[in-house]
Scaffold this active site. Sequence first.
Site, PDB file in Angstrom:
ATOM      1  N   SER A  46       0.830  -1.205   0.000  1.00 34.39           N
ATOM      2  CA  SER A  46       0.000   0.000   0.000  1.00 34.39           C
ATOM      3  C   SER A  46       0.867   1.258   0.000  1.00 34.39           C
ATOM      4  O   SER A  46       0.376   2.353  -0.237  1.00 34.39           O
ATOM      5  CB  SER A  46      -0.947   0.000   1.211  1.00 34.39           C
ATOM      6  OG  SER A  46      -0.245  -0.270   2.409  1.00 34.39           O
ATOM      7  N   ASP A  84       6.083  -6.942   2.332  1.00 32.10           N
ATOM      8  CA  ASP A  84       4.967  -7.340   1.457  1.00 32.10           C
ATOM      9  C   ASP A  84       5.491  -7.559   0.040  1.00 32.10           C
ATOM     10  O   ASP A  84       6.019  -6.621  -0.584  1.00 32.10           O
ATOM     11  CB  ASP A  84       3.935  -6.205   1.473  1.00 32.10           C
ATOM     12  CG  ASP A  84       2.527  -6.690   1.197  1.00 32.10           C
ATOM     13  OD1 ASP A  84       2.323  -7.906   1.028  1.00 32.10           O
ATOM     14  OD2 ASP A  84       1.623  -5.837   1.170  1.00 32.10           O
ATOM     15  N   LYS A 114       4.886 -11.340   3.213  1.00 31.88           N
ATOM     16  CA  LYS A 114       3.456 -11.573   2.984  1.00 31.88           C
ATOM     17  C   LYS A 114       3.206 -11.637   1.487  1.00 31.88           C
ATOM     18  O   LYS A 114       3.874 -10.954   0.711  1.00 31.88           O
ATOM     19  CB  LYS A 114       2.620 -10.445   3.601  1.00 31.88           C
ATOM     20  CG  LYS A 114       1.111 -10.577   3.327  1.00 31.88           C
ATOM     21  CD  LYS A 114       0.295  -9.588   4.112  1.00 31.88           C
ATOM     22  CE  LYS A 114       0.091  -8.263   3.451  1.00 31.88           C
ATOM     23  NZ  LYS A 114      -0.547  -8.297   2.122  1.00 31.88           N
ATOM     24  N   GLU A 116      -0.323 -12.298  -1.433  1.00 33.06           N
ATOM     25  CA  GLU A 116      -1.774 -12.378  -1.558  1.00 33.06           C
ATOM     26  C   GLU A 116      -2.198 -13.618  -2.342  1.00 33.06           C
ATOM     27  O   GLU A 116      -1.541 -13.995  -3.310  1.00 33.06           O
ATOM     28  CB  GLU A 116      -2.309 -11.150  -2.311  1.00 33.06           C
ATOM     29  CG  GLU A 116      -2.098  -9.846  -1.585  1.00 33.06           C
ATOM     30  CD  GLU A 116      -2.679  -8.636  -2.334  1.00 33.06           C
ATOM     31  OE1 GLU A 116      -3.408  -8.824  -3.344  1.00 33.06           O
ATOM     32  OE2 GLU A 116      -2.403  -7.503  -1.893  1.00 33.06           O
ATOM     33  N   GLU A 184      -8.967  -9.731   4.617  1.00 31.24           N
ATOM     34  CA  GLU A 184      -9.354  -8.349   4.272  1.00 31.24           C
ATOM     35  C   GLU A 184     -10.767  -8.307   3.721  1.00 31.24           C
ATOM     36  O   GLU A 184     -11.108  -9.030   2.779  1.00 31.24           O
ATOM     37  CB  GLU A 184      -8.363  -7.768   3.239  1.00 31.24           C
ATOM     38  CG  GLU A 184      -8.752  -6.343   2.845  1.00 31.24           C
ATOM     39  CD  GLU A 184      -7.632  -5.525   2.209  1.00 31.24           C
ATOM     40  OE1 GLU A 184      -6.512  -6.035   2.072  1.00 31.24           O
ATOM     41  OE2 GLU A 184      -7.906  -4.366   1.855  1.00 31.24           O
TER      42      GLU A 184
HETATM   43  O1  KIV Z   1      -0.421  -3.418   1.834  1.00 28.66           O
HETATM   44  C1  KIV Z   1      -1.147  -3.330   2.830  1.00 28.66           C
HETATM   45  O2  KIV Z   1      -1.268  -2.267   3.468  1.00 28.66           O
HETATM   46  C2  KIV Z   1      -1.878  -4.517   3.243  1.00 28.66           C
HETATM   47  C3  KIV Z   1      -2.826  -4.352   4.372  1.00 28.66           C
HETATM   48  C4  KIV Z   1      -4.103  -3.828   3.863  1.00 28.66           C
HETATM   49  C5  KIV Z   1      -3.019  -5.618   5.104  1.00 28.66           C
HETATM   50  O3  KIV Z   1      -1.727  -5.536   2.668  1.00 28.66           O
END
Ligand code: KIV
Length: 296
Positions: A46, A84, A114, A116, A184
Amino acid sequence: MDKANVNDFRRWKREGQPFATLTAYDAPSARMCAAAEIPLILVGDSVSNVVLGYDDTRPVTMDEMIHHTKAVRRGAPQTFVVGDLPFMSYQVSPEEAVVNAGRFVKECRVDAVKLEGGSAVVPAIERIVAAGIPVMGHLGLLPQTAAMQQGGMRVQGTDAEAAITLVAEAKALVAAGIFAVVLECIPQELAKIITAEIPVPTIGIGAGPDCDGQILVLHDMLGIESGYQPRFVRRYAEIEDAMVAAMRSYARDVQERGFPNEKESFHMPDEELSRFGEKRGIRETGGTRDGGTNSE
Ligand code: KIV
Protein backbone atom coordinates in the site's frame (compact mmCIF):
# COMPACT_ATOMS: atom_id res chain seq x y z
CA MET A 1 8.89 -4.59 25.11
CA ASP A 2 10.73 -7.70 23.88
CA LYS A 3 10.67 -8.32 20.15
CA ALA A 4 7.73 -10.60 19.25
CA ASN A 5 8.27 -13.79 17.24
CA VAL A 6 5.97 -16.19 15.41
CA ASN A 7 5.42 -18.22 18.60
CA ASP A 8 4.17 -15.13 20.44
CA PHE A 9 1.47 -14.54 17.80
CA ARG A 10 0.34 -18.16 18.11
CA ARG A 11 0.36 -17.93 21.92
CA TRP A 12 -1.73 -14.76 21.85
CA LYS A 13 -4.24 -16.62 19.67
CA ARG A 14 -4.36 -19.56 22.08
CA GLU A 15 -4.76 -17.21 25.04
CA GLY A 16 -7.48 -15.19 23.28
CA GLN A 17 -5.36 -12.03 23.53
CA PRO A 18 -6.08 -9.80 20.49
CA PHE A 19 -3.12 -7.80 19.14
CA ALA A 20 -2.91 -4.61 17.07
CA THR A 21 -0.60 -4.32 14.06
CA LEU A 22 0.04 -1.45 11.64
CA THR A 23 1.63 -0.66 8.31
CA ALA A 24 4.64 1.66 8.18
CA TYR A 25 6.76 2.80 5.27
CA ASP A 26 9.65 4.84 6.66
CA ALA A 27 11.95 5.16 9.66
CA PRO A 28 10.05 7.80 11.68
CA SER A 29 6.70 6.01 11.42
CA ALA A 30 8.38 2.69 12.29
CA ARG A 31 10.02 4.36 15.31
CA MET A 32 6.60 5.62 16.43
CA CYS A 33 5.06 2.15 16.02
CA ALA A 34 7.84 0.77 18.22
CA ALA A 35 7.26 3.52 20.80
CA ALA A 36 3.56 2.56 20.82
CA GLU A 37 4.58 -1.09 21.41
CA ILE A 38 2.97 -2.31 18.18
CA PRO A 39 4.37 -5.88 17.97
CA LEU A 40 4.23 -6.29 14.16
CA ILE A 41 4.82 -3.78 11.37
CA LEU A 42 3.81 -4.60 7.80
CA VAL A 43 5.67 -2.69 5.12
CA GLY A 44 2.62 -2.99 2.91
CA ASP A 45 2.60 -2.65 -0.86
CA SER A 46 0.00 0.00 0.00
CA VAL A 47 3.10 2.25 0.08
CA SER A 48 2.37 2.42 -3.66
CA ASN A 49 -0.87 4.41 -3.31
CA VAL A 50 -0.50 5.73 0.26
CA VAL A 51 2.99 7.23 -0.07
CA LEU A 52 4.23 7.05 -3.66
CA GLY A 53 1.13 8.60 -5.21
CA TYR A 54 0.14 5.75 -7.54
CA ASP A 55 -3.55 4.89 -8.04
CA ASP A 56 -3.27 1.39 -6.57
CA THR A 57 -0.79 -1.16 -5.18
CA ARG A 58 0.31 -2.65 -8.50
CA PRO A 59 3.02 -0.26 -9.75
CA VAL A 60 5.36 -0.52 -6.73
CA THR A 61 8.49 -2.54 -7.58
CA MET A 62 10.57 -4.97 -5.55
CA ASP A 63 13.42 -2.41 -5.45
CA GLU A 64 11.07 0.27 -4.10
CA MET A 65 9.74 -2.16 -1.47
CA ILE A 66 13.33 -2.94 -0.43
CA HIS A 67 14.11 0.79 -0.16
CA HIS A 68 11.13 1.42 2.17
CA THR A 69 11.59 -1.78 4.16
CA LYS A 70 15.24 -0.95 4.92
CA ALA A 71 14.09 2.40 6.31
CA VAL A 72 11.45 0.71 8.48
CA ARG A 73 14.02 -1.72 9.83
CA ARG A 74 16.36 1.17 10.69
CA GLY A 75 13.49 2.91 12.52
CA ALA A 76 12.35 -0.17 14.43
CA PRO A 77 15.30 -2.53 14.91
CA GLN A 78 13.50 -4.46 17.67
CA THR A 79 10.07 -4.97 16.04
CA PHE A 80 8.78 -7.95 14.03
CA VAL A 81 8.73 -6.59 10.46
CA VAL A 82 6.90 -8.18 7.52
CA GLY A 83 7.87 -7.30 3.93
CA ASP A 84 4.97 -7.34 1.46
CA LEU A 85 5.85 -9.06 -1.82
CA PRO A 86 4.65 -6.69 -4.57
CA PHE A 87 2.57 -7.57 -7.62
CA MET A 88 4.45 -9.92 -9.99
CA SER A 89 7.29 -10.62 -7.55
CA TYR A 90 5.93 -14.08 -6.64
CA GLN A 91 3.40 -15.05 -9.32
CA VAL A 92 5.79 -16.04 -12.14
CA SER A 93 7.39 -19.02 -10.38
CA PRO A 94 8.08 -20.35 -6.86
CA GLU A 95 11.79 -19.85 -7.63
CA GLU A 96 11.30 -16.14 -8.31
CA ALA A 97 9.13 -15.93 -5.17
CA VAL A 98 11.85 -17.37 -2.97
CA VAL A 99 14.51 -15.13 -4.53
CA ASN A 100 12.42 -12.03 -3.76
CA ALA A 101 11.49 -13.24 -0.25
CA GLY A 102 15.22 -13.85 0.28
CA ARG A 103 16.03 -10.28 -0.81
CA PHE A 104 13.72 -8.97 1.94
CA VAL A 105 15.59 -11.07 4.51
CA LYS A 106 19.15 -10.45 3.29
CA GLU A 107 18.80 -6.75 2.43
CA CYS A 108 16.24 -5.57 5.00
CA ARG A 109 16.44 -8.13 7.84
CA VAL A 110 12.67 -8.72 7.79
CA ASP A 111 11.18 -11.39 10.05
CA ALA A 112 8.62 -12.60 7.49
CA VAL A 113 7.08 -11.86 4.10
CA LYS A 114 3.46 -11.57 2.98
CA LEU A 115 1.79 -12.46 -0.29
CA GLU A 116 -1.77 -12.38 -1.56
CA GLY A 117 -3.93 -15.27 -2.75
CA GLY A 118 -5.32 -18.75 -2.15
CA SER A 119 -4.47 -22.12 -3.67
CA ALA A 120 -2.71 -20.49 -6.66
CA VAL A 121 0.10 -19.25 -4.40
CA VAL A 122 0.52 -22.47 -2.38
CA PRO A 123 3.63 -23.58 -4.37
CA ALA A 124 5.26 -20.18 -3.77
CA ILE A 125 4.46 -20.32 -0.04
CA GLU A 126 5.84 -23.86 0.25
CA ARG A 127 9.06 -22.85 -1.49
CA ILE A 128 9.58 -19.76 0.71
CA VAL A 129 8.75 -21.65 3.93
CA ALA A 130 11.14 -24.44 2.86
CA ALA A 131 13.86 -21.78 2.66
CA GLY A 132 13.18 -20.97 6.31
CA ILE A 133 11.32 -17.69 5.78
CA PRO A 134 8.01 -17.27 7.66
CA VAL A 135 5.08 -16.38 5.38
CA MET A 136 1.92 -14.42 6.12
CA GLY A 137 -1.03 -15.17 3.82
CA HIS A 138 -3.66 -12.68 2.64
CA LEU A 139 -7.22 -13.73 1.74
CA GLY A 140 -10.53 -12.01 0.99
CA LEU A 141 -10.16 -8.72 -0.83
CA LEU A 142 -6.84 -8.92 -2.70
CA PRO A 143 -5.85 -5.36 -3.63
CA GLN A 144 -3.26 -6.46 -6.23
CA THR A 145 -5.88 -8.19 -8.37
CA ALA A 146 -9.19 -6.79 -7.06
CA ALA A 147 -9.79 -4.50 -10.02
CA MET A 148 -9.15 -7.33 -12.50
CA GLN A 149 -10.66 -10.35 -10.72
CA GLN A 150 -12.88 -9.30 -7.82
CA GLY A 151 -15.03 -6.60 -9.37
CA GLY A 152 -13.17 -3.82 -7.58
CA MET A 153 -12.57 -3.03 -3.93
CA ARG A 154 -15.58 -4.81 -2.47
CA VAL A 155 -16.45 -7.17 0.36
CA GLN A 156 -15.62 -10.80 -0.50
CA GLY A 157 -17.15 -14.10 0.67
CA THR A 158 -20.66 -12.75 1.05
CA ASP A 159 -22.42 -15.81 -0.46
CA ALA A 160 -22.29 -19.37 0.86
CA GLU A 161 -20.21 -20.77 -2.02
CA ALA A 162 -17.59 -18.00 -1.83
CA ALA A 163 -17.46 -18.43 1.96
CA ILE A 164 -16.87 -22.20 1.63
CA THR A 165 -14.05 -21.49 -0.84
CA LEU A 166 -12.41 -18.98 1.52
CA VAL A 167 -12.48 -21.44 4.46
CA ALA A 168 -10.87 -24.09 2.20
CA GLU A 169 -8.24 -21.61 0.97
CA ALA A 170 -7.36 -20.59 4.52
CA LYS A 171 -6.81 -24.26 5.35
CA ALA A 172 -4.73 -24.75 2.20
CA LEU A 173 -2.48 -21.83 3.19
CA VAL A 174 -2.09 -23.30 6.68
CA ALA A 175 -1.12 -26.67 5.14
CA ALA A 176 1.45 -24.82 3.01
CA GLY A 177 3.04 -23.44 6.18
CA ILE A 178 1.86 -19.85 6.80
CA PHE A 179 2.32 -18.50 10.34
CA ALA A 180 -0.57 -15.98 10.09
CA VAL A 181 -3.10 -14.72 7.57
CA VAL A 182 -4.57 -11.31 6.81
CA LEU A 183 -8.33 -11.45 6.21
CA GLU A 184 -9.35 -8.35 4.27
CA CYS A 185 -12.91 -7.14 3.81
CA ILE A 186 -14.95 -10.26 4.52
CA PRO A 187 -18.13 -10.65 6.63
CA GLN A 188 -17.43 -10.95 10.32
CA GLU A 189 -19.35 -14.25 10.52
CA LEU A 190 -16.95 -15.80 8.02
CA ALA A 191 -13.86 -14.32 9.71
CA LYS A 192 -15.03 -15.77 13.02
CA ILE A 193 -15.33 -19.27 11.51
CA ILE A 194 -11.95 -19.11 9.78
CA THR A 195 -10.38 -17.84 13.01
CA ALA A 196 -11.88 -20.74 14.96
CA GLU A 197 -10.96 -23.38 12.39
CA ILE A 198 -7.29 -22.62 11.71
CA PRO A 199 -4.44 -22.89 14.21
CA VAL A 200 -2.58 -19.77 13.04
CA PRO A 201 -3.56 -16.18 13.91
CA THR A 202 -5.94 -14.28 11.65
CA ILE A 203 -5.27 -10.56 11.29
CA GLY A 204 -8.35 -8.68 10.17
CA ILE A 205 -8.85 -5.50 8.19
CA GLY A 206 -12.55 -4.98 7.57
CA ALA A 207 -13.18 -8.51 8.89
CA GLY A 208 -14.92 -7.77 12.18
CA PRO A 209 -13.90 -8.06 15.83
CA ASP A 210 -13.34 -11.83 16.12
CA CYS A 211 -9.97 -12.06 14.36
CA ASP A 212 -6.94 -12.79 16.52
CA GLY A 213 -5.34 -9.49 15.55
CA GLN A 214 -6.20 -6.36 13.59
CA ILE A 215 -4.28 -4.29 11.08
CA LEU A 216 -4.86 -0.78 9.75
CA VAL A 217 -3.01 1.31 7.22
CA LEU A 218 -1.11 3.86 9.30
CA HIS A 219 -2.05 6.90 7.20
CA ASP A 220 -5.74 5.93 7.32
CA MET A 221 -5.92 5.65 11.10
CA LEU A 222 -3.85 8.80 11.65
CA GLY A 223 -5.98 10.83 9.22
CA ILE A 224 -3.15 11.55 6.74
CA GLU A 225 -5.37 10.72 3.82
CA SER A 226 -7.92 13.01 2.27
CA GLY A 227 -9.17 10.54 -0.36
CA TYR A 228 -11.66 7.68 -0.13
CA GLN A 229 -11.82 5.99 3.26
CA PRO A 230 -13.20 2.44 3.53
CA ARG A 231 -15.87 2.10 6.21
CA PHE A 232 -13.73 -0.27 8.27
CA VAL A 233 -11.18 2.48 8.97
CA ARG A 234 -11.36 4.17 12.36
CA ARG A 235 -9.53 7.51 12.43
CA TYR A 236 -7.69 7.95 15.70
CA ALA A 237 -6.32 11.40 14.79
CA GLU A 238 -6.58 14.12 12.11
CA ILE A 239 -2.87 14.53 11.48
CA GLU A 240 -3.24 15.85 7.93
CA ASP A 241 -5.32 18.78 9.20
CA ALA A 242 -2.78 19.43 11.95
CA MET A 243 0.11 19.31 9.44
CA VAL A 244 -1.57 21.68 6.96
CA ALA A 245 -2.40 24.10 9.83
CA ALA A 246 1.27 24.02 10.95
CA MET A 247 2.46 24.71 7.38
CA ARG A 248 0.05 27.66 7.07
CA SER A 249 1.30 29.11 10.37
CA TYR A 250 4.91 28.80 9.21
CA ALA A 251 4.11 30.51 5.88
CA ARG A 252 2.28 33.33 7.70
CA ASP A 253 5.19 33.82 10.15
CA VAL A 254 7.66 34.06 7.26
CA GLN A 255 5.45 36.53 5.36
CA GLU A 256 5.16 38.69 8.52
CA ARG A 257 8.91 38.39 9.32
CA GLY A 258 7.96 36.57 12.53
CA PHE A 259 10.23 33.66 11.62
CA PRO A 260 13.11 33.26 12.29
CA ASN A 261 13.41 35.29 15.49
CA GLU A 262 16.44 36.33 17.55
CA LYS A 263 16.79 32.96 19.27
CA GLU A 264 16.56 31.13 15.97
CA SER A 265 19.38 33.19 14.34
CA PHE A 266 23.18 33.46 14.66
CA HIS A 267 25.54 36.47 14.99
CA MET A 268 29.09 37.26 13.95
CA PRO A 269 31.33 38.25 16.87
CA ASP A 270 31.46 42.12 17.06
CA GLU A 271 35.17 42.17 16.24
CA GLU A 272 34.73 40.08 13.12
CA LEU A 273 31.77 42.16 12.10
CA SER A 274 33.84 45.38 12.19
CA ARG A 275 36.74 43.71 10.35
CA PHE A 276 34.25 42.49 7.78
CA GLY A 277 32.96 46.07 7.40
CA GLU A 278 36.50 47.45 7.10
CA LYS A 279 37.33 44.97 4.36
CA ARG A 280 34.20 46.00 2.48
CA GLY A 281 34.94 49.70 3.15
CA ILE A 282 31.65 50.25 5.01
CA ARG A 283 30.52 50.13 8.61
CA GLU A 284 28.46 46.93 9.22
CA THR A 285 25.92 47.03 12.03
CA GLY A 286 24.83 43.89 13.91
CA GLY A 287 21.29 42.94 14.89
CA THR A 288 19.89 42.69 18.41
CA ARG A 289 22.14 40.51 20.55
CA ASP A 290 21.19 38.06 23.23
CA GLY A 291 24.65 36.72 23.97
CA GLY A 292 24.22 33.65 21.77
CA THR A 293 27.20 32.25 19.91
CA ASN A 294 27.45 30.84 16.43
CA SER A 295 27.81 27.34 17.66
CA GLU A 296 24.47 27.26 19.51
O1 KIV B 1 -0.42 -3.42 1.83
C1 KIV B 1 -1.15 -3.33 2.83
O2 KIV B 1 -1.27 -2.27 3.47
C2 KIV B 1 -1.88 -4.52 3.24
C3 KIV B 1 -2.83 -4.35 4.37
C4 KIV B 1 -4.10 -3.83 3.86
C5 KIV B 1 -3.02 -5.62 5.10
O3 KIV B 1 -1.73 -5.54 2.67
